[in-house]
Scaffold this motif. Structure first.
Motif, PDB file in Angstrom:
ATOM      1  N   LEU A 159       0.831  -1.210   0.000  1.00  0.00           N
ATOM      2  CA  LEU A 159       0.000   0.000   0.000  1.00  0.00           C
ATOM      3  C   LEU A 159       0.859   1.252   0.000  1.00  0.00           C
ATOM      4  O   LEU A 159       1.728   1.425   0.853  1.00  0.00           O
ATOM      5  N   ASN A 160       0.597   2.132  -0.955  1.00  0.00           N
ATOM      6  CA  ASN A 160       1.116   3.494  -0.957  1.00  0.00           C
ATOM      7  C   ASN A 160      -0.036   4.417  -0.600  1.00  0.00           C
ATOM      8  O   ASN A 160      -1.057   4.450  -1.290  1.00  0.00           O
ATOM      9  N   ASP A 161       0.129   5.177   0.481  1.00  0.00           N
ATOM     10  CA  ASP A 161      -0.930   6.085   0.939  1.00  0.00           C
ATOM     11  C   ASP A 161      -0.238   7.280   1.592  1.00  0.00           C
ATOM     12  O   ASP A 161      -0.080   7.335   2.808  1.00  0.00           O
ATOM     13  N   ALA A 162       0.200   8.217   0.765  1.00  0.00           N
ATOM     14  CA  ALA A 162       1.106   9.280   1.204  1.00  0.00           C
ATOM     15  C   ALA A 162       0.370  10.432   1.883  1.00  0.00           C
ATOM     16  O   ALA A 162      -0.584  10.977   1.339  1.00  0.00           O
ATOM     17  N   ARG A 163       0.879  10.826   3.054  1.00  0.00           N
ATOM     18  CA  ARG A 163       0.289  11.976   3.757  1.00  0.00           C
ATOM     19  C   ARG A 163       0.792  13.283   3.182  1.00  0.00           C
ATOM     20  O   ARG A 163       0.170  14.339   3.355  1.00  0.00           O
ATOM     21  N   ILE A 164       1.966  13.262   2.508  1.00  0.00           N
ATOM     22  CA  ILE A 164       2.546  14.442   1.868  1.00  0.00           C
ATOM     23  C   ILE A 164       3.061  14.037   0.491  1.00  0.00           C
ATOM     24  O   ILE A 164       3.294  12.851   0.230  1.00  0.00           O
ATOM     25  N   PRO A 165       3.274  14.981  -0.408  1.00  0.00           N
ATOM     26  CA  PRO A 165       3.883  14.645  -1.702  1.00  0.00           C
ATOM     27  C   PRO A 165       5.331  14.211  -1.520  1.00  0.00           C
ATOM     28  O   PRO A 165       6.015  14.655  -0.595  1.00  0.00           O
ATOM     29  N   ASP A 166       5.799  13.368  -2.425  1.00  0.00           N
ATOM     30  CA  ASP A 166       7.204  12.995  -2.407  1.00  0.00           C
ATOM     31  C   ASP A 166       8.031  14.079  -3.085  1.00  0.00           C
ATOM     32  O   ASP A 166       7.521  15.162  -3.413  1.00  0.00           O
TER      33      ASP A 166
END
Length: 213
Positions: free
Chosen positions: A87-94
């Motif tokens: 799962l990828n679920d990012a709280r901020i942009p990379d």
């Protein structure tokens, strides 16, 4: 000479440094024994390129062991990660501005992979060196977890042991906020002890318990 590939990440989220790279770069070239040497490399903090970079390094170096590291904001101990989830679920942009939400790391891949490192033996050794360490059951859902998952996915059919370690902030990063941190020299020594334990332990110890952190 065998190779232990050790990776850290470039800075992200507008921070000028990333402790994971500051720690591992100081171990580049270190020999654990007469026949094994650490090779440290920096990964981009970007979903689109971090995994590709890691796989290229594995193909190039043909390491006997791979340990990736990353920053664990808010953690006060060196954390040996047990499981990576699909799962990828990012709280901020990379660092490329991407922010995947509810996306699989590998389409149709297993829900999770476990580390193949002797993480409890590693924690025990680091604690015996009087450095804070713990087993963690969550590597998050940002690029750290993605790299951990892709690492285990790539090596699943091989005899190469691999896993992921989170390290704390450095004190200079949190002087104003009071957030948990650990001195650079302490992190370097803790990681050195962890690598030795990982390399020399074929069967993990049966210490009880773990910690979600």
């Amino acid at each position: 000479m065998q190779t232990l590939l050790l990776t850290g990440f470039e800075p992200f989220d507008q921070d000028p440094i990333n402790p994971s790279w500051e720690v591992v770069r100081l171990l580049d070239g270190w020999q654990l024994g007469a026949d094994v040497q650490v090779v440290a490399r920096r990964l981009p903090c970007a979903f689109a390129t971090a995994g590709e970079c890691l796989i290229q390094l594995i193909d190039q170096l043909q390491p006997a062991m791979v340990i990736a590291t990353g920053l664990g904001p808010g953690r006060s101990a060196i954390s040996m990660e047990r499981v990576a989830i699909n799962l990828n679920d990012a709280r901020i942009p990379d660092n490329l501005g991407e922010q995947p939400i509810d996306a699989a790391v590998v389409a149709d891949g297993p829900a999770a992979y476990f580390t193949t490192l002797p993480i409890k033996a590693m924690v025990k050794a680091v604690r015996e060196a009087e450095i804070a360490a713990t087993v963690s059951h969550t590597a998050g859902t940002f690029v750290c977890n993605q790299v951990f998952y892709l690492l285990q996915h790539a090596l699943a059919a091989s005899a190469v042991r691999s896993g992921f370690i989170h390290v704390p902030y450095l004190p200079e990063q949190v002087l104003a906020s009071g957030t948990a941190s650990m001195a650079l020299e302490t992190q370097v020594e803790g990681l050195r002890v962890a690598l030795l334990a990982a390399w020399h332990t074929s069967v993990d110890v049966t210490e009880t318990g773990g910690q979600v952190s």
